[in-house]
Design a protein around this motif. Structure first.
Motif, short mmCIF file in Angstrom:
data_model
loop_
_atom_site.label_atom_id
_atom_site.label_comp_id
_atom_site.label_asym_id
_atom_site.label_seq_id
_atom_site.Cartn_x
_atom_site.Cartn_y
_atom_site.Cartn_z
N ARG A 40 -2.11 17.47 -4.50
CA ARG A 40 -2.95 17.89 -5.70
C ARG A 40 -2.28 19.11 -6.15
NH1 ARG A 40 -7.34 15.90 -2.74
NH2 ARG A 40 -7.63 17.96 -1.73
N THR A 41 -1.72 20.10 -5.34
CA THR A 41 -1.06 21.33 -5.91
C THR A 41 0.28 20.82 -6.64
OG1 THR A 41 -1.82 22.55 -4.01
CG2 THR A 41 0.25 23.31 -5.21
N GLN A 42 1.19 19.95 -6.16
CA GLN A 42 2.10 19.45 -6.93
C GLN A 42 1.82 18.66 -8.25
OE1 GLN A 42 3.92 16.72 -3.95
NE2 GLN A 42 4.99 18.39 -2.93
N LEU A 43 0.57 18.03 -8.39
CA LEU A 43 0.19 17.74 -9.47
C LEU A 43 -0.24 18.77 -10.57
CD1 LEU A 43 -2.00 14.63 -8.33
CD2 LEU A 43 -0.13 14.54 -10.08
N LEU A 67 3.49 10.88 -7.64
CA LEU A 67 2.32 11.79 -6.65
C LEU A 67 1.25 11.17 -6.56
CD1 LEU A 67 3.35 15.20 -8.35
CD2 LEU A 67 3.53 14.49 -6.01
N LEU A 68 0.70 10.22 -7.69
CA LEU A 68 -0.83 9.61 -7.88
C LEU A 68 -0.36 8.49 -6.50
CD1 LEU A 68 -1.82 9.76 -11.38
CD2 LEU A 68 -2.87 11.08 -9.50
N ASP A 69 0.47 7.73 -6.75
CA ASP A 69 0.88 6.74 -5.65
C ASP A 69 0.54 7.33 -4.46
OD1 ASP A 69 0.75 4.75 -7.48
OD2 ASP A 69 3.01 4.84 -7.51
N ARG A 70 1.26 8.50 -3.92
CA ARG A 70 1.10 8.90 -2.90
C ARG A 70 -0.38 9.62 -2.40
NH1 ARG A 70 5.69 13.43 -2.59
NH2 ARG A 70 4.60 14.08 -1.02
N LEU A 71 -0.91 10.11 -3.51
CA LEU A 71 -2.08 10.55 -2.96
C LEU A 71 -2.95 9.39 -2.82
CD1 LEU A 71 -4.20 12.93 -3.00
CD2 LEU A 71 -4.60 12.62 -5.65
N HIS A 72 -2.81 8.27 -3.35
CA HIS A 72 -3.76 7.04 -3.12
C HIS A 72 -3.22 6.59 -1.86
CE1 HIS A 72 -6.01 3.28 -3.71
NE2 HIS A 72 -4.87 2.83 -3.44
#
Length: 84
Positions: A40-43, A67-72
């Motif tokens: 989230r910080t990277q986003l 980043l969203l793929d990694r978060l998911h």
């Protein structure tokens, strides 16, 4: 480990130490790679870079998707771990 075994394996002790350090570094990197807070910080940083004009919209979209793929994946991994 007995005395004889300890003496016989003494020459490879430095190798075992290096392997242990490498395993600890790998564990820390894995935790950071999959930490939702870090993602989230990277986003947030990515959004700021777009607003500041430091990156193009195409670069933003590519990185945001990654980043969203990694978060998911991190959330799915946490859900699987919670079920165990």
């Amino acid at each position: 480990m007995g005395l004889i075994t300890g003496l016989l394996t003494l020459p490879i002790a430095p190798v075992r130490g290096v392997v242990w350090v490498a395993e600890k570094l790998n564990d820390a990197a894995e935790r950071e790679l999959h930490d939702p807070g870090v993602l989230r910080t990277q986003l947030a940083v990515l959004n700021q870079e777009l607003e500041d004009g430091d990156i193009s919209l195409d670069e933003f979209e590519r990185e945001e998707e990654r980043l969203l793929d990694r978060l998911h994946a991190a959330r799915a991994r946490a859900t699987r771990n919670d079920r165990r």
